[in-house]
Design an enzyme around this catalytic site. Structure first.
Site, mmCIF file in Angstrom:
data_model
loop_
_atom_site.group_PDB
_atom_site.id
_atom_site.type_symbol
_atom_site.label_atom_id
_atom_site.label_comp_id
_atom_site.label_asym_id
_atom_site.label_seq_id
_atom_site.Cartn_x
_atom_site.Cartn_y
_atom_site.Cartn_z
ATOM 1 N N ARG A 62 0.820 -1.212 0.000
ATOM 2 C CA ARG A 62 0.000 0.000 0.000
ATOM 3 C C ARG A 62 0.852 1.260 0.000
ATOM 4 O O ARG A 62 0.423 2.319 -0.451
ATOM 5 C CB ARG A 62 -0.919 -0.017 1.223
ATOM 6 C CG ARG A 62 -2.092 0.946 1.133
ATOM 7 C CD ARG A 62 -2.895 0.994 2.426
ATOM 8 N NE ARG A 62 -2.106 1.557 3.509
ATOM 9 C CZ ARG A 62 -2.029 1.046 4.735
ATOM 10 N NH1 ARG A 62 -2.693 -0.046 5.052
ATOM 11 N NH2 ARG A 62 -1.274 1.622 5.656
ATOM 12 N N TYR A 115 -17.095 19.708 -12.563
ATOM 13 C CA TYR A 115 -17.632 18.365 -12.814
ATOM 14 C C TYR A 115 -18.702 18.076 -11.760
ATOM 15 O O TYR A 115 -18.446 18.219 -10.555
ATOM 16 C CB TYR A 115 -16.446 17.404 -12.711
ATOM 17 C CG TYR A 115 -16.720 15.944 -12.866
ATOM 18 C CD1 TYR A 115 -17.194 15.434 -14.068
ATOM 19 C CD2 TYR A 115 -16.439 15.060 -11.831
ATOM 20 C CE1 TYR A 115 -17.406 14.069 -14.219
ATOM 21 C CE2 TYR A 115 -16.639 13.700 -11.969
ATOM 22 C CZ TYR A 115 -17.130 13.207 -13.172
ATOM 23 O OH TYR A 115 -17.318 11.858 -13.317
ATOM 24 N N ASP A 187 -8.904 21.217 -11.464
ATOM 25 C CA ASP A 187 -9.152 19.971 -12.194
ATOM 26 C C ASP A 187 -8.733 20.245 -13.635
ATOM 27 O O ASP A 187 -9.407 20.976 -14.362
ATOM 28 C CB ASP A 187 -10.637 19.593 -12.089
ATOM 29 C CG ASP A 187 -10.944 18.257 -12.756
ATOM 30 O OD1 ASP A 187 -10.235 17.883 -13.716
ATOM 31 O OD2 ASP A 187 -11.926 17.600 -12.334
ATOM 32 N N LYS A 212 -9.306 9.604 -18.345
ATOM 33 C CA LYS A 212 -9.617 10.201 -19.640
ATOM 34 C C LYS A 212 -8.422 10.070 -20.580
ATOM 35 O O LYS A 212 -8.142 8.996 -21.078
ATOM 36 C CB LYS A 212 -10.069 11.652 -19.424
ATOM 37 C CG LYS A 212 -11.178 11.793 -18.363
ATOM 38 C CD LYS A 212 -12.498 11.176 -18.791
ATOM 39 C CE LYS A 212 -13.495 10.962 -17.671
ATOM 40 N NZ LYS A 212 -13.823 12.119 -16.863
#
Ligand SMILES: *Cc1c(COP(=O)(O)O)cnc(C)c1O
Length: 395
Positions: A62, A115, A187, A212
């Site tokens: 992790r 968004y 963003d 994306k």
């Protein structure tokens, strides 16, 4: 890169060269060009001393993994910040970045054109921790200063705006926040750091939905957060405390996408502009919302701050009946009907921001459709749209 003699200073590579070289170390992996997919949770130490003093490069899956670290390193070079952390989705990158810089009692300024799920992070999650959000007009620029309160600790931007593509004057907003205890975040999914480097204009945290263009093939969800020196420690600590990890397979796919990001984006940009210009000349179309078009209200800011445009933009149709707009979209053969974007394929969705925006009014004058222009031949895309537009029945 590994071919440089150890310790020699890195040359100042251009972004396209960095895309090829960054985050790879063939000598470390027996000459293989790409960092392999390393799966694993437990990392063994040779002795108790090594275990207790963390002498190894990794201590636990992790907390670090070669496949994940390779992508973080590559992105950090591209973004030009102090360091990058990866999250399981673009939305978790947004929420993690906000949790890293805010605490109970703080005030957040969030762009109204963010968004839509980002709004829910503010209204549903942060609100429960007594963090108040004010949504602001994306065109506010230096006027943002009038919204600062003594407890304002962050300004979040997204440019161009989600669905509607308004540009923001990022340098003006950063200048207004400068010298105060206010962190700036953006963003930057639409432009990617290839077409806009937020840290270069002083933004503290730069977020991408790697889902994306970074992934680029519609086969993964991933988020990336790059921080400058001011915020990197806080970001890395919060990310670790929240226990976030990404799968090594996803990190590998994103690193693979990174190598071709520049050539893909250039084609998305060129084809999208071809289709956008064609649409602007069609009688069925009221407006094209694309900041790289000279007639777009955001064009001057885009041209001043951005090096390019990606393949996502919207159109507003002249008033037409809802069934005929649906028939237009249903008739398209090359444009899939689906959320997300940034893959090799073209997409279309109808949208309406009027139900959720609060600082601005969305009244475009007709039905709105968002298009993602993929890597198909634009002539085929135009032919597909042309037959589709014939379905429209004026309202
Ligand atoms: C898609 C998207 C996100 C969220 O990414 P996920 O991986 O779907 O969570 C965030 N911001 C923008 C601008 C996006 O387009």
């Amino acid at each position: 890169m590994s071919r440089l003699p150890k310790g020699s200073p890195r040359p100042d590579y251009a972004p396209d060269t960095l895309l090829v070289t960054a985050g790879r170390d063939p000598q470390r992996f027996d000459g293989f060009v790409n960092v392999p997919i390393v799966r694993g949770s437990t990392v063994l130490s040779p002795t108790v001393h090594d275990l207790e003093h963390h002498t190894g490069r990794y201590s636990y899956g992790r907390r670090g993994n070669p496949s994940v670290e390779a992508l973080e390193t590559a992105l950090a070079e591209l973004e030009g910040g102090a360091g990058v952390v990866l999250t399981p989705s673009g939305l978790s990158a947004v929420s993690t970045a906000l949790l890293a810089v805010l605490q109970a009692g703080d005030h957040l300024l969030m762009v109204d054109t963010a968004y839509a799920p980002t709004r829910r992070v503010c209204n549903e999650v942060l609100r429960r921790f007594n963090i108040e959000t004010t949504f602001y007009d994306p065109l506010i620029g230096a006027g943002i200063a009038a919204l600062f309160r003594p407890n304002t600790r962050a300004v979040f931007m997204e440019a161009p705006g989600s669905q509607s593509f308004e540009m923001q004057d990022v340098p003006a907003i950063v200048a207004a926040a400068a010298g105060r205890e206010i962190v700036t975040l953006i963003d930057n999914t639409w432009a990617t750091p290839l077409y806009f480097r937020p840290h270069d204009v002083g933004v503290d945290l730069s977020i991408q939905a790697g889902t994306k263009y970074l992934g680029g093939h519609s086969d993964l969800n991933l988020g990336t957060i790059s921080a400058n020196e001011r915020c990197y420690r806080r970001l890395r600590t919060t990310h670790g405390d929240l226990g976030l990890t990404v799968a090594p397979e996803d990190a590998f796919l994103a690193a693979r996408g990174l190598r071709t990001l520049s050539v893909r984006l250039a084609r998305h940009q060129e084809s999208a502009l071809t289709v956008a210009r064609w649409l602007a000349g069609r009688p069925e179309v009221l407006r094209v919302l694309h900041p790289a078009l000279p007639e777009d209200p955001g064009h001057a800011i885009w041209a001043r701050d951005f090096k390019g445009a990606s393949g996502l933009f919207s159109i507003v149709l002249k008033p037409a009946s809802k069934p005929s707009v649906d028939a237009f979209l249903d008739s398209l053969a090359l444009f899939g009907l689906g959320y997300s974007w940034g893959g090799f394929e073209s997409l279309a969705i109808p949208f309406d921001c009027s139900t959720y925006r609060s600082a601005t009014k969305w009244a475009p004058g007709g039905p709105a459709v968002r298009l993602h222009i993929g890597l198909e031949d634009p002539a085929d895309l135009i032919a597909d749209l042309e037959q589709g537009l014939r379905q429209l029945v004026p309202a």
